[in-house]
Design a protein around this motif. Structure first.
Motif, PDB file in Angstrom:
ATOM      1  N   LEU A 172    -101.642  13.339  98.660  1.00  0.00           N
ATOM      2  CA  LEU A 172    -100.643  11.941  97.922  1.00  0.00           C
ATOM      3  C   LEU A 172     -99.145  12.492  98.069  1.00  0.00           C
ATOM      4  CD1 LEU A 172    -102.667  11.676  94.540  1.00  0.00           C
ATOM      5  CD2 LEU A 172    -103.125  10.807  97.777  1.00  0.00           C
ATOM      6  N   LEU A 173     -99.000  13.808  98.147  1.00  0.00           N
ATOM      7  CA  LEU A 173     -97.469  13.985  98.012  1.00  0.00           C
ATOM      8  C   LEU A 173     -96.583  13.150 100.049  1.00  0.00           C
ATOM      9  CD1 LEU A 173     -94.688  14.412  96.875  1.00  0.00           C
ATOM     10  CD2 LEU A 173     -94.824  16.813  97.809  1.00  0.00           C
ATOM     11  N   GLY A 174     -97.402  14.002 100.708  1.00  0.00           N
ATOM     12  CA  GLY A 174     -97.748  13.934 102.377  1.00  0.00           C
ATOM     13  C   GLY A 174     -97.029  12.933 101.954  1.00  0.00           C
ATOM     14  N   GLY A 175     -98.122  11.736 101.556  1.00  0.00           N
ATOM     15  CA  GLY A 175     -98.301  10.359 101.937  1.00  0.00           C
ATOM     16  C   GLY A 175     -97.473   9.411 101.704  1.00  0.00           C
ATOM     17  N   LEU A 176     -97.238   9.580 100.205  1.00  0.00           N
ATOM     18  CA  LEU A 176     -96.213   8.880  99.944  1.00  0.00           C
ATOM     19  C   LEU A 176     -94.372   8.955 100.272  1.00  0.00           C
ATOM     20  CD1 LEU A 176     -94.727   7.720  96.877  1.00  0.00           C
ATOM     21  CD2 LEU A 176     -94.281   9.402  96.258  1.00  0.00           C
ATOM     22  N   GLN A 177     -94.189  10.517 100.915  1.00  0.00           N
ATOM     23  CA  GLN A 177     -93.110  11.101 101.807  1.00  0.00           C
ATOM     24  C   GLN A 177     -93.436  10.095 102.837  1.00  0.00           C
ATOM     25  OE1 GLN A 177     -93.742  14.781 102.520  1.00  0.00           O
ATOM     26  NE2 GLN A 177     -92.465  15.653 100.816  1.00  0.00           N
ATOM     27  N   MET A 178     -94.268   9.686 103.369  1.00  0.00           N
ATOM     28  CA  MET A 178     -94.532   8.740 104.686  1.00  0.00           C
ATOM     29  C   MET A 178     -93.635   7.477 104.407  1.00  0.00           C
ATOM     30  SD  MET A 178     -95.002   8.345 107.956  1.00  0.00           S
ATOM     31  CE  MET A 178     -95.848  10.174 108.890  1.00  0.00           C
ATOM     32  N   THR A 179     -95.308   7.201 103.332  1.00  0.00           N
ATOM     33  CA  THR A 179     -94.238   5.481 102.879  1.00  0.00           C
ATOM     34  C   THR A 179     -93.233   5.508 102.483  1.00  0.00           C
ATOM     35  OG1 THR A 179     -96.773   5.692 101.514  1.00  0.00           O
ATOM     36  CG2 THR A 179     -95.534   3.950 100.392  1.00  0.00           C
ATOM     37  N   THR A 180     -92.981   5.948 101.887  1.00  0.00           N
ATOM     38  CA  THR A 180     -91.245   6.300 101.756  1.00  0.00           C
ATOM     39  C   THR A 180     -90.420   6.625 102.783  1.00  0.00           C
ATOM     40  OG1 THR A 180     -91.449   6.770  99.627  1.00  0.00           O
ATOM     41  CG2 THR A 180     -89.073   7.210 100.424  1.00  0.00           C
ATOM     42  N   GLY A 212     -98.001  -1.739 134.509  1.00  0.00           N
ATOM     43  CA  GLY A 212     -99.456  -1.237 135.429  1.00  0.00           C
ATOM     44  C   GLY A 212     -98.594   0.388 134.909  1.00  0.00           C
ATOM     45  N   THR A 213     -98.155   0.567 134.117  1.00  0.00           N
ATOM     46  CA  THR A 213     -97.590   1.840 133.555  1.00  0.00           C
ATOM     47  C   THR A 213     -98.463   2.322 132.247  1.00  0.00           C
ATOM     48  OG1 THR A 213     -95.914   1.388 132.433  1.00  0.00           O
ATOM     49  CG2 THR A 213     -95.863   1.954 134.300  1.00  0.00           C
ATOM     50  N   ASN A 214     -98.326   3.506 131.883  1.00  0.00           N
ATOM     51  CA  ASN A 214     -99.728   4.040 130.604  1.00  0.00           C
ATOM     52  C   ASN A 214     -99.348   3.622 130.007  1.00  0.00           C
ATOM     53  OD1 ASN A 214    -102.285   4.776 129.848  1.00  0.00           O
ATOM     54  ND2 ASN A 214    -101.988   6.852 130.391  1.00  0.00           N
ATOM     55  N   PHE A 215     -98.745   2.708 128.718  1.00  0.00           N
ATOM     56  CA  PHE A 215     -97.549   2.939 127.824  1.00  0.00           C
ATOM     57  C   PHE A 215     -98.389   3.196 126.482  1.00  0.00           C
ATOM     58  CE2 PHE A 215     -95.753   0.516 124.368  1.00  0.00           C
ATOM     59  CZ  PHE A 215     -94.516   1.028 124.919  1.00  0.00           C
ATOM     60  N   ARG A 216     -97.771   4.173 126.235  1.00  0.00           N
ATOM     61  CA  ARG A 216     -98.408   4.299 124.978  1.00  0.00           C
ATOM     62  C   ARG A 216     -97.765   4.054 123.224  1.00  0.00           C
ATOM     63  NH1 ARG A 216    -102.619   3.564 127.034  1.00  0.00           N
ATOM     64  NH2 ARG A 216    -104.617   4.566 127.225  1.00  0.00           N
ATOM     65  N   ILE A 217     -97.927   3.857 121.928  1.00  0.00           N
ATOM     66  CA  ILE A 217     -97.056   3.920 121.429  1.00  0.00           C
ATOM     67  C   ILE A 217     -97.418   4.159 120.089  1.00  0.00           C
ATOM     68  CG2 ILE A 217     -97.906   1.355 120.641  1.00  0.00           C
ATOM     69  CD1 ILE A 217     -94.825   0.734 119.265  1.00  0.00           C
ATOM     70  N   ASP A 218     -97.015   5.178 119.494  1.00  0.00           N
ATOM     71  CA  ASP A 218     -97.538   6.509 118.296  1.00  0.00           C
ATOM     72  C   ASP A 218     -97.429   5.249 117.247  1.00  0.00           C
ATOM     73  OD1 ASP A 218     -95.366   6.795 116.311  1.00  0.00           O
ATOM     74  OD2 ASP A 218     -94.174   6.689 117.873  1.00  0.00           O
ATOM     75  N   VAL A 219     -98.470   5.433 115.772  1.00  0.00           N
ATOM     76  CA  VAL A 219     -98.658   5.196 114.460  1.00  0.00           C
ATOM     77  C   VAL A 219     -97.208   4.633 114.224  1.00  0.00           C
ATOM     78  CG1 VAL A 219     -99.468   6.927 113.337  1.00  0.00           C
ATOM     79  CG2 VAL A 219    -100.058   4.356 113.338  1.00  0.00           C
ATOM     80  N   VAL A 220     -96.537   5.743 113.748  1.00  0.00           N
ATOM     81  CA  VAL A 220     -95.250   5.406 113.089  1.00  0.00           C
ATOM     82  C   VAL A 220     -94.187   4.379 113.184  1.00  0.00           C
ATOM     83  CG1 VAL A 220     -93.421   6.911 112.335  1.00  0.00           C
ATOM     84  CG2 VAL A 220     -95.344   7.614 111.943  1.00  0.00           C
ATOM     85  N   LEU A 266    -101.846   5.345 109.866  1.00  0.00           N
ATOM     86  CA  LEU A 266    -100.852   5.950 109.231  1.00  0.00           C
ATOM     87  C   LEU A 266    -101.305   6.553 107.994  1.00  0.00           C
ATOM     88  CD1 LEU A 266     -97.790   5.906 109.664  1.00  0.00           C
ATOM     89  CD2 LEU A 266     -97.711   4.340 107.483  1.00  0.00           C
ATOM     90  N   PRO A 267    -100.878   8.239 108.403  1.00  0.00           N
ATOM     91  CA  PRO A 267    -101.284   8.925 107.061  1.00  0.00           C
ATOM     92  C   PRO A 267     -99.649   8.263 105.700  1.00  0.00           C
ATOM     93  CG  PRO A 267     -99.543  10.176 108.883  1.00  0.00           C
ATOM     94  CD  PRO A 267    -100.056   8.823 109.057  1.00  0.00           C
ATOM     95  N   GLU A 268    -100.044   7.213 105.389  1.00  0.00           N
ATOM     96  CA  GLU A 268     -99.381   6.908 103.690  1.00  0.00           C
ATOM     97  C   GLU A 268    -100.462   7.412 103.161  1.00  0.00           C
ATOM     98  OE1 GLU A 268    -100.434   3.776 102.099  1.00  0.00           O
ATOM     99  OE2 GLU A 268    -102.235   4.366 103.761  1.00  0.00           O
ATOM    100  N   ILE A 269     -99.733   7.029 101.761  1.00  0.00           N
ATOM    101  CA  ILE A 269    -100.796   7.413 100.742  1.00  0.00           C
ATOM    102  C   ILE A 269    -101.568   6.994 100.490  1.00  0.00           C
ATOM    103  CG2 ILE A 269     -99.535   6.181  99.803  1.00  0.00           C
ATOM    104  CD1 ILE A 269     -99.384   7.967  97.158  1.00  0.00           C
ATOM    105  N   MET A 270    -102.347   5.834 101.128  1.00  0.00           N
ATOM    106  CA  MET A 270    -104.019   5.215 100.626  1.00  0.00           C
ATOM    107  C   MET A 270    -104.337   5.981 101.648  1.00  0.00           C
ATOM    108  SD  MET A 270    -103.886   3.296  98.378  1.00  0.00           S
ATOM    109  CE  MET A 270    -106.171   2.870  98.460  1.00  0.00           C
ATOM    110  N   ASN A 271    -104.137   6.109 103.147  1.00  0.00           N
ATOM    111  CA  ASN A 271    -104.639   6.974 104.151  1.00  0.00           C
ATOM    112  C   ASN A 271    -105.117   8.271 103.303  1.00  0.00           C
ATOM    113  OD1 ASN A 271    -105.361   8.892 105.889  1.00  0.00           O
ATOM    114  ND2 ASN A 271    -105.221   6.972 107.601  1.00  0.00           N
ATOM    115  N   GLN A 272    -104.437   8.842 102.694  1.00  0.00           N
ATOM    116  CA  GLN A 272    -104.955  10.245 102.238  1.00  0.00           C
ATOM    117  C   GLN A 272    -105.309  10.030 101.345  1.00  0.00           C
ATOM    118  OE1 GLN A 272    -103.534  11.653 104.899  1.00  0.00           O
ATOM    119  NE2 GLN A 272    -102.013  13.184 104.160  1.00  0.00           N
TER     120      GLN A 272
END
Length: 225
Positions: A17-25, A89-97, A177-183
């Motif tokens: 939860l601490l890791g998730g809270l840090q991501m949430t913050t 025509g490119t292989n475009f990706r976007i990360d979750v954060v 997203l690995p935020e607090i609810m996910n964790q």
């Protein structure tokens, strides 16, 4: 179920939860920082005498206010990369954060824009007219006379938007997203301890939002003085 189980859950789940809270913050603070500038810029566009600028601002606000944040997150994370791939025509990706920060910035920016606009318009128009009659330009009048008063007026609404954005960040667990609810969901899936885990998450959010409200109240008193 009682305090003993809650304490045990806290001891076991806290690292997750601490890791998730840090991501949430992190995503909340970064999004609100960017949304502040986006909101001010959109507000000025919306109040511009140039019709195309007003049209762009109103269209953006209409889209954001008319769609749920979850839909916006799915669009940014899944649909937008596919659209860019089709166009370029490119292989475009976007990360979750990045997708989360982009979505939350767009969402909060639209609401902040309306908060700023309402606050600026609530300042007596005679003050701007008096400043202009004394030879003060429009921009200095806004910066030194109108906006300082508007900030005092809009502060409670801004703090409310901060709290809303913080809580809405939990929606983004739906895109991974690995935020607090996910964790918390990961821990519950491993232990099936739903009651204590989600009670703990609720208490964490209550603590954070209570601190924000206390800080807001203190800031309002300081501004009044």
């Amino acid at each position: 179920m009682g305090l003993a189980e809650l304490a045990q859950t806290f001891d076991e789940a806290w690292p997750l939860l601490l890791g998730g809270l840090q991501m949430t913050t992190f995503v909340t603070v970064l999004s609100l920082f960017l949304a502040l500038f986006l909101g001010i810029f959109t507000c000025l566009m919306n109040m511009s005498k140039f019709a195309p600028l007003r049209g762009i601002a109103k269209f953006y606000i209409w889209i954001i206010r008319g769609t749920p944040m979850l839909v916006q997150g799915f669009y940014v994370y899944f649909a937008l990369p596919q659209l860019i791939q089709l166009v370029t025509g490119t292989n475009f990706r976007i990360d979750v954060v990045t997708a989360t920060v982009f979505t939350m910035t767009l969402n909060a920016g639209a609401y902040m824009s309306e908060i700023f606009r309402g606050s600026i318009q609530s300042v007596d128009k005679g003050q701007m007219e008096a400043a202009r009659s004394l030879g003060v330009g429009y921009a200095p009048s806004m910066a030194k006379i109108i906006i300082p008063q508007a900030i005092r007026i809009c502060l409670p609404s801004l703090v409310n938007q901060v709290i809303i954005t913080l809580k809405d960040s939990t929606i983004m667990y739906a895109i991974g997203l690995p935020e607090i609810m996910n964790q918390a969901k990961v821990y519950v899936g491993r232990t099936f301890n739903s009651f204590s885990t989600y009670t703990l998450v609720a208490l964490i959010f209550l603590l954070v939002t209570s601190l924000l409200m206390v800080a807001s109240s203190a800031l309002e008193k300081r501004i009044r003085k």
